[in-house]
Enzyme design. Structure first.
Site, PDB file in Angstrom:
ATOM      1  N   ASN A   1       0.824  -1.200   0.000  1.00  0.00           N
ATOM      2  CA  ASN A   1       0.000   0.000   0.000  1.00  0.00           C
ATOM      3  C   ASN A   1       0.867   1.264   0.000  1.00  0.00           C
ATOM      4  O   ASN A   1       2.046   1.197  -0.315  1.00  0.00           O
ATOM      5  CB  ASN A   1      -1.012   0.016   1.144  1.00  0.00           C
ATOM      6  CG  ASN A   1      -2.369   0.565   0.696  1.00  0.00           C
ATOM      7  OD1 ASN A   1      -2.449   1.655   0.150  1.00  0.00           O
ATOM      8  ND2 ASN A   1      -3.427  -0.199   0.924  1.00  0.00           N
ATOM      9  N   ARG A   2       0.291   2.397   0.362  1.00  0.00           N
ATOM     10  CA  ARG A   2       0.935   3.696   0.124  1.00  0.00           C
ATOM     11  C   ARG A   2       1.600   4.278   1.366  1.00  0.00           C
ATOM     12  O   ARG A   2       1.107   4.108   2.475  1.00  0.00           O
ATOM     13  CB  ARG A   2      -0.098   4.691  -0.420  1.00  0.00           C
ATOM     14  CG  ARG A   2      -0.650   4.300  -1.783  1.00  0.00           C
ATOM     15  CD  ARG A   2      -1.827   5.163  -2.196  1.00  0.00           C
ATOM     16  NE  ARG A   2      -2.259   4.815  -3.553  1.00  0.00           N
ATOM     17  CZ  ARG A   2      -3.120   3.828  -3.829  1.00  0.00           C
ATOM     18  NH1 ARG A   2      -3.639   3.114  -2.856  1.00  0.00           N
ATOM     19  NH2 ARG A   2      -3.443   3.565  -5.081  1.00  0.00           N
TER      20      ARG A   2
ATOM     21  N   HIS B   1       3.485   0.091  -2.651  1.00  0.00           N
ATOM     22  CA  HIS B   1       3.880  -1.320  -2.696  1.00  0.00           C
ATOM     23  C   HIS B   1       5.393  -1.535  -2.706  1.00  0.00           C
ATOM     24  O   HIS B   1       5.922  -2.394  -3.423  1.00  0.00           O
ATOM     25  CB  HIS B   1       3.248  -2.019  -3.894  1.00  0.00           C
ATOM     26  CG  HIS B   1       1.748  -2.115  -3.823  1.00  0.00           C
ATOM     27  ND1 HIS B   1       1.052  -2.178  -2.639  1.00  0.00           N
ATOM     28  CD2 HIS B   1       0.809  -2.150  -4.810  1.00  0.00           C
ATOM     29  CE1 HIS B   1      -0.247  -2.268  -2.889  1.00  0.00           C
ATOM     30  NE2 HIS B   1      -0.426  -2.243  -4.194  1.00  0.00           N
TER      31      HIS B   1
ATOM     32  N   HIS C   1      -1.539  -9.713  -3.413  1.00  0.00           N
ATOM     33  CA  HIS C   1      -2.311  -8.831  -4.284  1.00  0.00           C
ATOM     34  C   HIS C   1      -3.035  -9.612  -5.382  1.00  0.00           C
ATOM     35  O   HIS C   1      -3.059  -9.187  -6.539  1.00  0.00           O
ATOM     36  CB  HIS C   1      -1.388  -7.779  -4.904  1.00  0.00           C
ATOM     37  CG  HIS C   1      -2.050  -6.491  -5.258  1.00  0.00           C
ATOM     38  ND1 HIS C   1      -3.015  -6.389  -6.239  1.00  0.00           N
ATOM     39  CD2 HIS C   1      -1.892  -5.230  -4.769  1.00  0.00           C
ATOM     40  CE1 HIS C   1      -3.407  -5.133  -6.356  1.00  0.00           C
ATOM     41  NE2 HIS C   1      -2.742  -4.411  -5.463  1.00  0.00           N
ATOM     42  N   SER C   2      -3.644 -10.730  -5.026  1.00  0.00           N
ATOM     43  CA  SER C   2      -4.422 -11.484  -6.021  1.00  0.00           C
ATOM     44  C   SER C   2      -5.715 -10.755  -6.356  1.00  0.00           C
ATOM     45  O   SER C   2      -6.357 -10.152  -5.496  1.00  0.00           O
ATOM     46  CB  SER C   2      -4.763 -12.875  -5.488  1.00  0.00           C
ATOM     47  OG  SER C   2      -3.622 -13.698  -5.450  1.00  0.00           O
ATOM     48  N   TYR C   3      -6.083 -10.820  -7.640  1.00  0.00           N
ATOM     49  CA  TYR C   3      -7.365 -10.320  -8.117  1.00  0.00           C
ATOM     50  C   TYR C   3      -8.282 -11.524  -8.307  1.00  0.00           C
ATOM     51  O   TYR C   3      -7.988 -12.416  -9.108  1.00  0.00           O
ATOM     52  CB  TYR C   3      -7.223  -9.618  -9.457  1.00  0.00           C
ATOM     53  CG  TYR C   3      -6.497  -8.306  -9.459  1.00  0.00           C
ATOM     54  CD1 TYR C   3      -7.161  -7.123  -9.782  1.00  0.00           C
ATOM     55  CD2 TYR C   3      -5.129  -8.224  -9.192  1.00  0.00           C
ATOM     56  CE1 TYR C   3      -6.497  -5.902  -9.831  1.00  0.00           C
ATOM     57  CE2 TYR C   3      -4.455  -7.015  -9.227  1.00  0.00           C
ATOM     58  CZ  TYR C   3      -5.141  -5.855  -9.552  1.00  0.00           C
ATOM     59  OH  TYR C   3      -4.466  -4.658  -9.595  1.00  0.00           O
TER      60      TYR C   3
ATOM     61  N   ASP D   1     -11.292   1.461  -3.295  1.00  0.00           N
ATOM     62  CA  ASP D   1      -9.847   1.256  -3.163  1.00  0.00           C
ATOM     63  C   ASP D   1      -9.456   1.817  -1.799  1.00  0.00           C
ATOM     64  O   ASP D   1      -8.700   2.772  -1.681  1.00  0.00           O
ATOM     65  CB  ASP D   1      -9.081   1.962  -4.287  1.00  0.00           C
ATOM     66  CG  ASP D   1      -7.597   1.599  -4.308  1.00  0.00           C
ATOM     67  OD1 ASP D   1      -7.202   0.700  -3.536  1.00  0.00           O
ATOM     68  OD2 ASP D   1      -6.847   2.209  -5.086  1.00  0.00           O
TER      69      ASP D   1
ATOM     70  N   GLN E   1      -7.695  -4.159   2.480  1.00  0.00           N
ATOM     71  CA  GLN E   1      -7.894  -3.220   1.377  1.00  0.00           C
ATOM     72  C   GLN E   1      -8.795  -3.905   0.359  1.00  0.00           C
ATOM     73  O   GLN E   1      -8.418  -4.908  -0.261  1.00  0.00           O
ATOM     74  CB  GLN E   1      -6.556  -2.848   0.729  1.00  0.00           C
ATOM     75  CG  GLN E   1      -6.668  -1.767  -0.337  1.00  0.00           C
ATOM     76  CD  GLN E   1      -6.577  -0.359   0.221  1.00  0.00           C
ATOM     77  OE1 GLN E   1      -6.367  -0.175   1.421  1.00  0.00           O
ATOM     78  NE2 GLN E   1      -6.699   0.645  -0.631  1.00  0.00           N
TER      79      GLN E   1
ATOM     80  N   GLU F   1      -6.851  -7.392   0.164  1.00  0.00           N
ATOM     81  CA  GLU F   1      -5.469  -7.380   0.633  1.00  0.00           C
ATOM     82  C   GLU F   1      -5.454  -7.212   2.163  1.00  0.00           C
ATOM     83  O   GLU F   1      -5.590  -6.106   2.665  1.00  0.00           O
ATOM     84  CB  GLU F   1      -4.700  -6.244  -0.035  1.00  0.00           C
ATOM     85  CG  GLU F   1      -4.720  -6.291  -1.553  1.00  0.00           C
ATOM     86  CD  GLU F   1      -4.421  -4.937  -2.160  1.00  0.00           C
ATOM     87  OE1 GLU F   1      -3.310  -4.420  -1.946  1.00  0.00           O
ATOM     88  OE2 GLU F   1      -5.324  -4.387  -2.832  1.00  0.00           O
TER      89      GLU F   1
END
Length: 364
Positions: A98-99, A124, A193-195, A263, A300, A328
């Site tokens: 993340n940020r 990330h 970070h799987s979609y 998000d 997330q 996440e």
């Protein structure tokens, strides 16, 4: 004789429920480092993990009719992942997932600067995060352990960090165990970070979500938390009851506009460090259900708002906005700059441990 057969049946069931592991080489990254793919297979679930980015490449599970399909986004070959520097499909992201605002944080009286790769912020782990490195894989009972050593100063972070991520499969559950040690005070936030797309392809806006959270962390224009833990009550962020992803995603809400959809970080109900349910997702089309549990304090929820494209994925699939969602499990974004958030500091002699499970079932 009958007792012996019963014992054999029990032993066989136990062995098939726990993942059996195979390994193949799938190519090399530009510097010549070989990349391996580990496939873990139980009686009902198959997960493939590659050493490039310690990524989940596929998760195959049956729908309500017994038809097996892949429920995560990705590519058919290594080249696809090497050519995609934006989506982080399936990767372990770090050193800080993340940020981090303005790519800066202070620790022990020292200010550290990180690469800016997300506007004015660091995302990330920076320009060369854990997602773009080749991890060392090792077969373990029921799965694979991935190891990466990030040296002191890597992407601006202090301390040599040794990270281990264990993927194991048992029956319908993919379990991820994270651990990390450091030789100097540092910060760390590891996640996967799987979609997911429980239909296998198409839009995820019709999938039904429950998030076990009374609060979330609103963000500013750079998607950095403001520091407020805001109630979800009365907002499009209230997923305490099953709600389709698309039900409110287009509402004229300032937070939705900032994220281009969802998000954001949800503040999970339950104690940090204790295993608890984070999310449950049901796909009415296929009957597949994903239940996520974690020891982390947040999750997330990201609805693939920035999937550029179209991207050409597995087996002819075309990925566009809202083709996948991420859950996440994590500490909160920008925690090093928010003392009131659960700490992400890691000190020598105090290893990090966290666990997340993804369990797949079906409903009629």
């Amino acid at each position: 004789m009958k007792l012996a057969r019963v014992i054999l049946l029990v032993m066989t069931t136990a062995l098939t429920a726990q993942g059996a592991v195979t390994k193949v080489s799938i190519g090399k990254v530009p510097d010549g480092t070989a990349v391996d793919l580990y496939t873990i297979k139980s009686d009902v679930l198959e997960a493939s993990i590659m050493t490039y980015g310690a990524r989940v490449v596929s998760i195959k599970t049956a729908d309500r009719d017994g038809k097996v399909g892949d429920v995560v986004l990705g590519y058919n070959d290594l080249a696809g992942y090497l050519g995609d520097g934006k989506t982080y499909f399936g990767a372990i992201v770090g050193r800080y997932g993340n940020r981090i605002a303005k790519g800066k944080f202070s620790l022990d009286g020292h200010e550290y600067s990180l690469p800016l790769n997300n506007g004015a912020n660091s995302l990330h782990g920076g320009t060369v995060g854990f997602d773009s490195l080749v991890w060392t894989g090792k077969e373990i009972p029921g799965g694979v352990e991935m190891t990466l050593v990030s040296k002191d100063g890597d992407q601006g972070y202090p301390g040599t960090l040794t990270a281990h991520v264990r993927y194991t499969v048992h029956h319908g559950t993919l379990r991820i165990d994270y651990s990390a040690t450091t030789d100097k005070d540092t910060v760390v936030n590891l996640t996967n970070h799987s979609y997911f797309n429980l239909s296998g392809a198409g839009s995820i806006l019709g999938e039904e979500v429950v998030l076990n959270a009374d609060k979330y962390t609103p963000v500013d224009s750079g998607l950095i938390p403001t520091g407020v833990l805001a109630p979800v009550e009365g907002t499009p962020f209230d997923f305490r009851k099953s709600t389709t992803i698309g039900a409110r995603i287009d509402q004229p809400d300032e937070q939705l506009k900032l994220g281009g959809g969802y998000d954001h970080n949800w503040v999970l109900n339950g104690a940090n460090g204790m295993m608890k349910t984070a999310a449950k997702v049901h796909d009415p089309k296929t009957g597949r259900v994903l239940t996520v549990m974690t020891t982390e304090p947040g999750v997330q929820f990201y609805t693939g708002n920035s999937i550029g494209g179209p991207l050409h994925g597995k087996d002819g699939a075309v990925y566009v906005k809202n083709s996948g969602f991420c859950l996440e499990t994590q500490h909160f974004p920008d925690s090093p700059n928010h003392p009131a958030f659960p700490t992400t500091e890691l000190k020598p002699g105090h290893p990090l441990h966290s666990t997340t499970t993804f369990t797949f079932t079906t409903e009629k």
